[in-house]
Design a protein around this motif. Structure first.
Motif, short mmCIF file in Angstrom:
data_model
loop_
_atom_site.label_atom_id
_atom_site.label_comp_id
_atom_site.label_asym_id
_atom_site.label_seq_id
_atom_site.Cartn_x
_atom_site.Cartn_y
_atom_site.Cartn_z
N SER A 7 0.83 -1.21 0.00
CA SER A 7 0.00 0.00 0.00
C SER A 7 0.85 1.25 0.00
O SER A 7 0.58 2.20 -0.75
N ARG A 8 1.88 1.27 0.83
CA ARG A 8 2.78 2.43 0.87
C ARG A 8 3.44 2.65 -0.49
O ARG A 8 3.51 3.77 -0.98
N TYR A 9 3.89 1.55 -1.11
CA TYR A 9 4.53 1.66 -2.41
C TYR A 9 3.53 2.11 -3.48
O TYR A 9 3.89 2.88 -4.38
N ALA A 10 2.32 1.62 -3.43
CA ALA A 10 1.30 2.05 -4.40
C ALA A 10 1.08 3.55 -4.30
O ALA A 10 0.95 4.24 -5.33
N LEU A 11 1.04 4.07 -3.09
CA LEU A 11 0.89 5.52 -2.90
C LEU A 11 2.10 6.26 -3.44
O LEU A 11 1.98 7.32 -4.06
N GLU A 12 3.30 5.71 -3.22
CA GLU A 12 4.52 6.31 -3.75
C GLU A 12 4.49 6.34 -5.28
O GLU A 12 4.84 7.33 -5.91
N ILE A 13 4.08 5.22 -5.88
CA ILE A 13 4.02 5.12 -7.33
C ILE A 13 3.01 6.12 -7.90
O ILE A 13 3.30 6.83 -8.87
N MET A 14 1.83 6.18 -7.30
CA MET A 14 0.81 7.11 -7.78
C MET A 14 1.29 8.55 -7.65
O MET A 14 1.06 9.38 -8.54
N ILE A 30 10.62 4.86 -11.96
CA ILE A 30 9.87 4.97 -10.71
C ILE A 30 10.57 4.18 -9.62
O ILE A 30 10.77 4.68 -8.50
N ALA A 31 10.93 2.94 -9.93
CA ALA A 31 11.59 2.07 -8.94
C ALA A 31 12.86 2.71 -8.42
O ALA A 31 13.11 2.71 -7.21
N SER A 32 13.64 3.28 -9.30
CA SER A 32 14.90 3.91 -8.91
C SER A 32 14.67 5.13 -8.01
O SER A 32 15.31 5.28 -6.97
N ARG A 33 13.75 6.00 -8.41
CA ARG A 33 13.47 7.21 -7.63
C ARG A 33 12.89 6.90 -6.26
O ARG A 33 13.16 7.58 -5.28
N ARG A 34 12.05 5.87 -6.19
CA ARG A 34 11.31 5.58 -4.96
C ARG A 34 11.95 4.48 -4.10
O ARG A 34 11.46 4.18 -3.02
N GLY A 35 13.02 3.88 -4.58
CA GLY A 35 13.70 2.86 -3.80
C GLY A 35 12.91 1.57 -3.65
O GLY A 35 12.92 0.93 -2.60
N ILE A 36 12.21 1.20 -4.71
CA ILE A 36 11.40 -0.02 -4.74
C ILE A 36 12.00 -0.92 -5.82
O ILE A 36 12.45 -0.42 -6.85
N SER A 37 11.99 -2.22 -5.62
CA SER A 37 12.51 -3.10 -6.66
C SER A 37 11.64 -2.97 -7.91
O SER A 37 10.42 -2.75 -7.83
N ALA A 38 12.28 -3.10 -9.07
CA ALA A 38 11.55 -2.98 -10.34
C ALA A 38 10.49 -4.07 -10.46
O ALA A 38 9.38 -3.81 -10.95
N LYS A 39 10.80 -5.26 -9.99
CA LYS A 39 9.84 -6.37 -10.08
C LYS A 39 8.60 -6.07 -9.24
O LYS A 39 7.47 -6.27 -9.69
N TYR A 40 8.79 -5.57 -8.03
CA TYR A 40 7.65 -5.26 -7.16
C TYR A 40 6.87 -4.07 -7.71
O TYR A 40 5.64 -4.04 -7.68
N THR A 41 7.58 -3.10 -8.27
CA THR A 41 6.92 -1.95 -8.89
C THR A 41 6.03 -2.41 -10.04
O THR A 41 4.90 -1.95 -10.18
N TYR A 113 -8.54 12.60 1.62
CA TYR A 113 -7.22 12.86 1.05
C TYR A 113 -7.09 12.21 -0.32
O TYR A 113 -7.57 11.10 -0.54
N THR A 114 -6.39 12.91 -1.21
CA THR A 114 -6.16 12.40 -2.56
C THR A 114 -4.67 12.36 -2.84
O THR A 114 -3.86 12.88 -2.06
N VAL A 115 -4.32 11.81 -3.99
CA VAL A 115 -2.92 11.80 -4.42
C VAL A 115 -2.42 13.23 -4.57
O VAL A 115 -1.26 13.53 -4.25
N ALA A 116 -3.27 14.14 -5.00
CA ALA A 116 -2.88 15.55 -5.11
C ALA A 116 -2.47 16.10 -3.75
O ALA A 116 -1.51 16.88 -3.66
#
Length: 124
Positions: A7-14, A30-41, A113-116
């Motif tokens: 969930s945290r990563y989904a919010l980061e991606i959005m 996205i994975a690089s900027r947010r520190g998430i593995s590319a596979k999980y992203t 709350y929204t992504v904005a």
């Protein structure tokens, strides 16, 4: 209420996609900027795409984009999608309705709350 890494990563991606409105963004970027593995992203992106939150574009300048503006994505909806259920307060049994009131209050706050809003919190 516990929020999973998914969930945290989904919010980061959005949020990442929202910050780059109108531009196609690659999973690797996205994975690089947010520190998430590319596979999980990629797994999370597939979930967001099935839900109709993002769309993909193929080709040299392809990637992912938000389908709507960032203010159209409520945090509560993204959490429901990634958690696969309604919010809960750790499975605690209701005591005189107290936990159901807590759950309702949390949901009401997250519905507001929204992504904005996440974007503006990052820039403040």
């Amino acid at each position: 209420m516990t929020v999973s890494a998914k969930s945290r990563y989904a919010l980061e991606i959005m949020t990442d996609l929202a910050e780059r409105r109108g531009k196609s963004v690659s999973v690797c970027a996205i994975a690089s900027r947010r520190g998430i593995s590319a596979k999980y992203t990629e797994q999370i992106m597939a979930m967001l795409k099935r839900a109709g939150y993002v769309r993909s574009e193929r080709g040299k300048s392809g990637g992912y984009k938000l389908v709507s503006s960032p203010d159209m994505y409520r945090i509560s909806d993204i959490l429901r999608l990634t958690e696969g259920m309604a919010f809960d307060c750790g499975g605690i049994r209701p005591v005189n309705g107290m936990w159901s009131k807590v759950e309702k209050a949390v949901t009401e706050v997250l519905d507001g709350y929204t992504v904005a809003d996440l974007m503006s919190e990052v820039t403040e």
